[in-house]
Write a protein that holds these residues in place. Sequence first.
Motif, PDB file in Angstrom:
ATOM      1  N   ALA A  96      -0.655  -6.423   9.010  1.00  0.00           N
ATOM      2  CA  ALA A  96      -2.068  -6.487   8.631  1.00  0.00           C
ATOM      3  C   ALA A  96      -2.402  -7.815   7.949  1.00  0.00           C
ATOM      4  O   ALA A  96      -3.446  -8.427   8.227  1.00  0.00           O
ATOM      5  N   GLY A 102       0.831   5.873   4.199  1.00  0.00           N
ATOM      6  CA  GLY A 102      -0.333   6.535   4.754  1.00  0.00           C
ATOM      7  C   GLY A 102      -1.653   5.897   4.387  1.00  0.00           C
ATOM      8  O   GLY A 102      -2.715   6.354   4.820  1.00  0.00           O
ATOM      9  N   THR A 103      -1.620   4.819   3.593  1.00  0.00           N
ATOM     10  CA  THR A 103      -2.834   4.129   3.171  1.00  0.00           C
ATOM     11  C   THR A 103      -3.113   2.957   4.094  1.00  0.00           C
ATOM     12  O   THR A 103      -2.195   2.235   4.501  1.00  0.00           O
ATOM     13  N   ASP A 104      -4.356   2.735   4.416  1.00  0.00           N
ATOM     14  CA  ASP A 104      -4.756   1.612   5.271  1.00  0.00           C
ATOM     15  C   ASP A 104      -4.446   0.296   4.555  1.00  0.00           C
ATOM     16  O   ASP A 104      -4.979   0.038   3.459  1.00  0.00           O
ATOM     17  N   PRO A 105      -3.600  -0.569   5.138  1.00  0.00           N
ATOM     18  CA  PRO A 105      -3.295  -1.846   4.485  1.00  0.00           C
ATOM     19  C   PRO A 105      -4.384  -2.887   4.660  1.00  0.00           C
ATOM     20  O   PRO A 105      -4.287  -3.981   4.087  1.00  0.00           O
ATOM     21  N   GLY A 106      -5.416  -2.570   5.445  1.00  0.00           N
ATOM     22  CA  GLY A 106      -6.453  -3.548   5.740  1.00  0.00           C
ATOM     23  C   GLY A 106      -7.116  -4.175   4.529  1.00  0.00           C
ATOM     24  O   GLY A 106      -7.234  -5.401   4.454  1.00  0.00           O
ATOM     25  N   GLY A 109       3.822  -2.387   8.491  1.00  0.00           N
ATOM     26  CA  GLY A 109       2.369  -2.300   8.657  1.00  0.00           C
ATOM     27  C   GLY A 109       1.627  -3.267   7.761  1.00  0.00           C
ATOM     28  O   GLY A 109       0.636  -3.887   8.169  1.00  0.00           O
ATOM     29  N   ARG A 114      -6.943  -8.161   3.847  1.00  0.00           N
ATOM     30  CA  ARG A 114      -8.131  -9.036   3.876  1.00  0.00           C
ATOM     31  C   ARG A 114      -8.321  -9.757   2.550  1.00  0.00           C
ATOM     32  O   ARG A 114      -8.713 -10.933   2.516  1.00  0.00           O
ATOM     33  N   PRO A 142       0.834  -1.212   0.000  1.00  0.00           N
ATOM     34  CA  PRO A 142       0.000   0.000   0.000  1.00  0.00           C
ATOM     35  C   PRO A 142       0.861   1.251   0.000  1.00  0.00           C
ATOM     36  O   PRO A 142       1.978   1.257   0.515  1.00  0.00           O
TER      37      PRO A 142
END
Length: 365
Positions: free
Chosen positions: A94, A55-59, A90, A63, A52
Motif C-alpha cells: 500500500a 484486518g485494517t485497511d492500510p490505505g 499488505g 497515503r 496497521p
Amino acid sequence: MNSTERPRLSVRSPADLVAAVPYLLGFHPADSVVVVAVRGRRVVFAARGDLPDPGTDPGPVARHLAQVVVRQDADAATVIGYGPAARVTGAVDAVGGALDDAGLVVLDALRVTDGRWWSYLCGEPACCPADGTPYDPAASQVSAAAVFAGQVALPDRAALAAQVSPLDGPVRLAMRRATARARRRLAALTGEPSGGGPSGGALSGGGPAGEATGGRRGEARAVRSAGTAAVRAAFRRQRRGERLDDDEVAWLTVLLTQVAVRDHAWSRTDGRDADISLWTDVFRRAEPDLTAAPGTLLSFAAWRAGHGALAAVALERVLAAHPEYPLAVLLDDALRRGLPPSELDGWPANAGGSVLRRRRRRPPR
C-alpha cells in the motif's frame, strides 16, 4: 511518525540500508513500516508508522506517509516493513502504491524480521533467496560508522520514551517541596494565591492572564522580568555544563506557565545539545501540572536538531497530560505533516506570518 536529519552514512546495498535505519530513527523499529526518502543520491528523510492492525485497511497510513515524503522534495524512496509477512506485505504494498501515485520512484520494498531481510521487488535467487538474506547489524560498516559519528540506536521506541519519563523517588519529593516554595515566591510577586497550571493563552504576543488590567501591569512586568532572568540563567548554567538545582528548576517551571516567559524561552531554544539537555532535565523533574512548557520546548529543540523521534515522544507525554496546550498542538501538527523545522524560523516573534495554523489535535492512531 518520526523524522530526522540524516547522519552521513554510506549506503550501497539493501543490507546497508537495513543497518542504517535504526540510526536514522534513533531506535530499532518493530511492527513498523518505514519510508526512507532520497533526493538524488542522498537520504533526506525517514518516516515511520505503526503497522496497521490485522484486518485494517492500510490505505490511510500509506497515503499519509506518501504525503509526508512528498513534502520533503524527494524523488525516490525505499519502503521497509518490520514484522511477519502476514502483517507487513499488505502495508508495504500500500505504501509503495501510494508513493508511485505521488510520482516517486520506489527503489525497493523490503521486509525485515528475525535477522533477515527480503525484497518484494527482486526475484533473483542469487541475491534475494526465498528464505531471506541474513544480516548482522553489529558487523556492518554502516553501524560502525554511525557509532563513530556519535549516532545512537536504542533497543526500541519504549527505551526512547524512557529518556523523557518523569523522575520519581527522592527526586520527586524534593521537587514537590521546591515547587511549593516557587509557587509561594510567585504568589508574593503577583499578589495572587499560589497554584496554577499550564497557560492556555495565545501562542505569541499574548501575556499572562490579567496583564491587560491596568492595576496589574506592574505585576506582569515583574513576572516577565523574573522569567527572563530565570531563562537566561538556566541557559548560562547549562552551557557551562552545570545542572540546575531543585529550586532553580521549580522556579523556572512555575514562571514558564506565563506565555511571555515561555515565548522568551522558545526564542532562545535551538537544536543545540545543551538546549536538549536543559529541557530534558527540566521536563523530567517538573511537577506534573508544570510539564507542558518544558516538554514542548524539549520537543522543539529535538526537532530543530533533527531528532524527530525524541521530539515525538516528548510531545506524546505532554499531550497525554495537557491535550489542549497550544504550542504542543502546533508542533504535533508540524511533525505529523512532515514539515521541516525551517517552517518555524523566526517564531514566536513573527507568528502571525507563519504558514502554520493552530488545529484541533488529531485523535491517536
